[in-house]
Motif scaffolding. Structure first.
Motif, PDB file in Angstrom:
ATOM      1  N   GLN A  30      33.141  56.985  14.446  1.00 41.73           N
ATOM      2  CA  GLN A  30      34.200  56.076  14.864  1.00 41.73           C
ATOM      3  C   GLN A  30      35.569  56.599  14.421  1.00 41.73           C
ATOM      4  O   GLN A  30      36.585  56.079  14.849  1.00 41.73           O
ATOM      5  CB  GLN A  30      33.936  54.721  14.204  1.00 41.73           C
ATOM      6  CG  GLN A  30      34.002  53.524  15.088  1.00 41.73           C
ATOM      7  CD  GLN A  30      33.495  52.290  14.352  1.00 41.73           C
ATOM      8  OE1 GLN A  30      32.441  52.299  13.731  1.00 41.73           O
ATOM      9  NE2 GLN A  30      34.246  51.208  14.415  1.00 41.73           N
ATOM     10  N   LEU A  34      26.431  58.629  18.483  1.00 40.16           N
ATOM     11  CA  LEU A  34      27.429  58.659  19.560  1.00 40.16           C
ATOM     12  C   LEU A  34      27.959  57.268  19.907  1.00 40.16           C
ATOM     13  O   LEU A  34      29.062  57.134  20.429  1.00 40.16           O
ATOM     14  CB  LEU A  34      26.826  59.284  20.811  1.00 40.16           C
ATOM     15  CG  LEU A  34      27.123  60.768  21.041  1.00 40.16           C
ATOM     16  CD1 LEU A  34      26.459  61.228  22.320  1.00 40.16           C
ATOM     17  CD2 LEU A  34      28.613  61.023  21.107  1.00 40.16           C
ATOM     18  N   MET A  35      27.173  56.231  19.620  1.00 43.38           N
ATOM     19  CA  MET A  35      27.644  54.880  19.912  1.00 43.38           C
ATOM     20  C   MET A  35      28.917  54.563  19.146  1.00 43.38           C
ATOM     21  O   MET A  35      29.713  53.729  19.556  1.00 43.38           O
ATOM     22  CB  MET A  35      26.574  53.855  19.557  1.00 43.38           C
ATOM     23  CG  MET A  35      25.431  53.839  20.534  1.00 43.38           C
ATOM     24  SD  MET A  35      24.283  52.561  20.060  1.00 43.38           S
ATOM     25  CE  MET A  35      22.826  53.148  20.892  1.00 43.38           C
ATOM     26  N   GLY A  36      29.104  55.242  18.014  1.00 41.24           N
ATOM     27  CA  GLY A  36      30.322  55.038  17.244  1.00 41.24           C
ATOM     28  C   GLY A  36      31.574  55.453  18.001  1.00 41.24           C
ATOM     29  O   GLY A  36      32.679  55.111  17.609  1.00 41.24           O
ATOM     30  N   ARG A  37      31.393  56.178  19.103  1.00 40.57           N
ATOM     31  CA  ARG A  37      32.550  56.628  19.875  1.00 40.57           C
ATOM     32  C   ARG A  37      33.022  55.557  20.847  1.00 40.57           C
ATOM     33  O   ARG A  37      34.015  55.761  21.553  1.00 40.57           O
ATOM     34  CB  ARG A  37      32.210  57.910  20.652  1.00 40.57           C
ATOM     35  CG  ARG A  37      31.843  59.076  19.775  1.00 40.57           C
ATOM     36  CD  ARG A  37      32.931  59.417  18.791  1.00 40.57           C
ATOM     37  NE  ARG A  37      34.157  59.849  19.465  1.00 40.57           N
ATOM     38  CZ  ARG A  37      35.334  59.927  18.883  1.00 40.57           C
ATOM     39  NH1 ARG A  37      35.473  59.584  17.623  1.00 40.57           N
ATOM     40  NH2 ARG A  37      36.389  60.335  19.552  1.00 40.57           N
ATOM     41  N   PHE A  38      32.322  54.446  20.883  1.00 42.20           N
ATOM     42  CA  PHE A  38      32.651  53.410  21.870  1.00 42.20           C
ATOM     43  C   PHE A  38      34.119  52.959  21.819  1.00 42.20           C
ATOM     44  O   PHE A  38      34.750  52.838  22.857  1.00 42.20           O
ATOM     45  CB  PHE A  38      31.709  52.220  21.704  1.00 42.20           C
ATOM     46  CG  PHE A  38      31.862  51.164  22.748  1.00 42.20           C
ATOM     47  CD1 PHE A  38      31.341  51.343  24.006  1.00 42.20           C
ATOM     48  CD2 PHE A  38      32.553  49.990  22.473  1.00 42.20           C
ATOM     49  CE1 PHE A  38      31.485  50.379  24.979  1.00 42.20           C
ATOM     50  CE2 PHE A  38      32.701  49.019  23.439  1.00 42.20           C
ATOM     51  CZ  PHE A  38      32.163  49.214  24.696  1.00 42.20           C
ATOM     52  N   PRO A  39      34.685  52.733  20.625  1.00 40.66           N
ATOM     53  CA  PRO A  39      36.091  52.288  20.611  1.00 40.66           C
ATOM     54  C   PRO A  39      37.060  53.337  21.147  1.00 40.66           C
ATOM     55  O   PRO A  39      38.185  53.016  21.475  1.00 40.66           O
ATOM     56  CB  PRO A  39      36.370  52.030  19.118  1.00 40.66           C
ATOM     57  CG  PRO A  39      35.041  51.915  18.485  1.00 40.66           C
ATOM     58  CD  PRO A  39      34.101  52.741  19.284  1.00 40.66           C
ATOM     59  N   ALA A  46      38.561  48.270  15.786  1.00 41.43           N
ATOM     60  CA  ALA A  46      37.388  49.142  15.817  1.00 41.43           C
ATOM     61  C   ALA A  46      37.753  50.599  15.598  1.00 41.43           C
ATOM     62  O   ALA A  46      36.946  51.380  15.116  1.00 41.43           O
ATOM     63  CB  ALA A  46      36.656  48.972  17.147  1.00 41.43           C
ATOM     64  N   GLY A  54      30.647  55.425  31.271  1.00 43.03           N
ATOM     65  CA  GLY A  54      31.486  56.084  30.278  1.00 43.03           C
ATOM     66  C   GLY A  54      30.794  57.238  29.581  1.00 43.03           C
ATOM     67  O   GLY A  54      30.557  57.187  28.389  1.00 43.03           O
ATOM     68  N   ARG A  95      36.426  55.176  23.839  1.00 48.81           N
ATOM     69  CA  ARG A  95      35.998  55.546  25.193  1.00 48.81           C
ATOM     70  C   ARG A  95      37.190  55.634  26.137  1.00 48.81           C
ATOM     71  O   ARG A  95      38.203  54.975  25.948  1.00 48.81           O
ATOM     72  CB  ARG A  95      34.996  54.527  25.725  1.00 48.81           C
ATOM     73  CG  ARG A  95      35.587  53.150  26.001  1.00 48.81           C
ATOM     74  CD  ARG A  95      34.504  52.144  26.197  1.00 48.81           C
ATOM     75  NE  ARG A  95      35.004  50.806  26.424  1.00 48.81           N
ATOM     76  CZ  ARG A  95      35.460  49.998  25.463  1.00 48.81           C
ATOM     77  NH1 ARG A  95      35.548  50.445  24.230  1.00 48.81           N
ATOM     78  NH2 ARG A  95      35.878  48.780  25.744  1.00 48.81           N
TER      79      ARG A  95
END
Lengths: 296, 386
Positions: A187, A124-129, A101, A141, A131
């Motif tokens: 990401q 911002l969800m693209g920052r999940f990997p 990811a 988070g 975290r």
């Protein structure tokens, strides 16, 4: 080229002049579910393909030729039944979900969103990997400064900063597609895989998306792989084209090499007119008019 | 940060170091300007605390209000006095207080708290199911999960498991088993498509509901008549004051479930994007779905075994809360829990006060409020339900 089959964990050293492909696919066979039919029901057969760093590769072909399946294999959303896929010299199957990811971003074909997230939240969800995992974050988070910075930058790149507070449910198709690409850019991947990024978009938005992708490739050294129906866009914007037919690679090379009347007749079963694009000199495909005989 | 060269630079030594061009990545003055657009467009910790603070305060006020209302009105001063004396455990209270004290502490308080718990959990499960199914109309009642649980409980009652005091804790287990069956059917359906069309999910719920209701009707009709009447009242969804040990056990059980749901909120956000984007962001979607379905079944089973089938709370509340606080599940889930608790507590107060001396099952009121809302969503907001 590094020989395959060596220790999986060694990662290429760029300094000593060795060259490792971004992707290296060898004899990849893939199908969904169980074997069916006389020919085994393969969606992809014996696909061997290398993707170079900084390339903008277009995957084209008729409906059902396996374009999206190939993209899913590259995105590790599906695994081949046989054959071998390596990413920067490492087996794709051996990478952790997190590593994958952080390296590959995937933008699926555009579809309507049902939940009213704002554009900024979606990006911002693209920052999940990336975290931070801590004992006390409790699944919440909260995004930190780096995350917000990366998201804001991705939004600026896709020119959707002014949409930050809008809800994704209210966006037009083009705006939503740009939001999804911004989400992928947040990401901070090294590879960007897109499935039909220009489908359902009008001309202006098609051009927008394609030129942004080309710019990303040029400026950020992103390797871009797109699946496209539109041979003309692929011709103008892709550095290389893979043409699939019935799950096999029918042709591969630069647009000028692949897009010939003979190849297209062979793959699509119809005769088209090809001339040079007045600006770029790249092949331009025109459908024959009704007065012309369809079969030559 | 790597300097960018004109040629493709040699690939860095790890997979996970993106090389953005410097002109896009200037820290300092540039960053403050670039970051500003996110202000107000995303959920921040301070907004989270503000919203949750307001909702908690509102919950407390409403709890006090609901405790005052009933067949016998209890003034606020009197109420506070009774509650504090019960907390401190004062033995010597005037005789006049005793009856009101019993009404308040043995009947009204446990019932109000049960209503709050049940409503909160139904709303929380609704939020989770909606994100999992990517379907804003999902709700344990609509999907047939509640009637699955009710069937489990009805079977247990038929075989006399529920009548013994010792086995009281078994009813939630039977409810869990029933709701799990319903969720398994839906999970199998959802697994075979990437995303179930909304109307297919609703149709599946209708069918499941029809099958389960038929079985429940069968069970109630072969029961002794006096037991089947109680069964019918329970099925419609009604709250009765539980004993404190039971209430505490249920609260503990549901709170654990809520905490486990809360641990998944950020994952739920991403699942709402779609299955493939979620997987490409590194989420094990199958595992997450299994965990969430299991939690939903556990919570629905427990809730239904206590309060019967209270419908539509899990659909209306998340919808309304989403309109106000946004779609981020980090706030949506806890806020919906509180609002759902308040909603059911208030509707139950209406149910027991409006038609004194009769009492209406609270499920009747939620269905009368939720049914039309559901139709409204289906008919007038169908553009949003692609």
């Amino acid at each position: 080229m590094s020989s395959r089959g060596q220790d999986d964990t060694t990662i290429e050293n760029g300094g000593d002049g060795t060259h490792v492909h971004t992707y290296d696919l060898r004899g990849v066979h893939f199908r969904y579910g169980r074997p069916s039919g006389l020919d085994g029901g393969w969606v992809l057969r014996d696909v061997t393909l290398q993707v170079q760093p900084g390339e903008m590769l277009g995957i084209v072909g008729p409906n059902g030729s396996g374009k999206t399946s190939l993209l899913k294999l590259l995105a590790k959303l599906a695994a081949p039944q046989s054959g071998d896929i390596t990413l920067f010299g490492r087996h794709l199957a051996g990478l952790s979900q997190e590593e994958t990811a952080q390296t590959i971003a995937f933008v699926p074909q555009e579809h309507a969103q049902l939940f009213p997230f704002t554009v900024a939240e979606t990006v911002l969800m693209g920052r999940f990997p990336h975290r931070q995992r801590s004992r006390w974050s409790f699944g919440f988070g909260w995004e930190d400064q780096d995350d917000c910075h990366a998201a804001a930058q991705a939004m600026a790149t896709m020119d959707i900063t002014h949409l930050a507070e809008r809800l994704v449910t209210d966006l037009s198709g083009g705006e939503r597609q740009r939001t999804m690409i911004a989400r992928a850019l947040a990401q901070k991947p090294r590879l960007l895989l897109l499935d039909e990024p220009t489908a359902f978009l009008d001309l202006q938005h098609q051009l927008d998306i394609c030129s942004v992708l080309r710019r990303l490739r040029d400026e950020q050294e992103l390797t871009v792989v797109i699946v496209s129906h539109d041979l003309n866009l692929a011709s103008q914007y892709c550095t290389r084209i893979v043409m699939l037919k019935d799950g096999r690679i029918a042709a591969i090379g630069t647009p000028s090499e692949v897009l010939s009347v003979e190849t297209l007749r062979d793959v699509y079963g119809c005769t088209v007119l090809i001339d040079a694009h007045p600006e770029s000199g790249l092949p331009r495909i025109t459908l024959p008019g009704p007065s012309l005989p369809v079969h030559v | 940060m790597m300097p960018s060269a004109g040629h493709p630079t040699p690939t860095p030594a790890t997979l996970t170091s993106p090389s953005f061009t410097p002109n896009l990545m200037q820290p300092g003055a540039h960053s403050t300007r670039v970051d500003r657009p996110l202000q107000g467009a995303i959920l921040t910790r301070s907004r989270w605390c503000a919203v949750m603070g307001v909702l908690l305060l509102l919950s407390l006020i409403l709890i006090m209000l609901c405790l005052q209302l009933g067949t016998q009105y209890i003034g606020i001063g009197h109420l506070v006095e009774l509650l504090s004396s019960a907390l401190v455990g004062t033995a010597s209270e005037p005789d006049a207080y005793r009856t009101t004290g019993v009404i308040l502490l043995q009947v009204r308080l446990p019932r109000v708290l049960l209503g709050f718990l049940v409503g909160g959990c139904l709303a929380a499960v609704g939020v989770a199911l909606q994100a999992l199914m990517r379907n804003p109309l999902a709700d344990p009642y609509v999907l047939g999960v509640s009637s699955g649980a009710a069937l489990g409980v009805a079977i247990a009652v038929l075989f006399g498991i529920g009548t013994t005091v010792l086995a009281l804790s078994l009813l939630p287990v039977c409810g869990f088993a029933g709701s799990l069956v319903a969720l398994l059917v839906i999970y199998r359906m959802a697994a075979s498509y990437d995303r179930l069309p909304i109307h297919s999910v609703l149709l599946a719920g209708v069918i499941l509901n029809a099958i389960f209701s038929a079985l429940i009707m069968f069970i109630t009709s072969i029961m002794e008549p006096n037991r089947s009447f109680g069964m019918m009242a329970w099925l419609m969804g009604s709250l009765t004051a539980p004993a404190y040990p039971v209430l505490i056990a249920l609260a503990g059980y549901l709170l654990v479930g809520l905490v486990l749901l809360l641990k998944q909120v950020r994952v739920l956000n991403i699942l709402a994007l779609g299955e493939e984007p979620a997987r490409s962001l590194g989420i094990d979607t199958e595992r997450t779905k299994r965990v969430m379905f299991l939690l939903s079944a556990l919570m629905t089973g427990a809730v239904v075994s206590f309060s019967g089938m209270i419908g539509f709370v899990g659909m209306i509340i998340p919808h309304a809360v989403r309109l106000v606080v946004g779609a981020d599940h980090r706030l949506l889930l806890p806020a919906s829990t509180l609002v759902g608790g308040m909603f059911l507590m208030v509707t139950d107060t209406l149910a027991r006060t409006l038609f004194v001396p009769s009492e209406v099952p609270v499920g009747v009121i939620t269905a009368l409020a939720g049914g039309p809302f559901f139709v409204y969503l289906l008919v007038w907001r169908k553009d949003r339900l692609a």
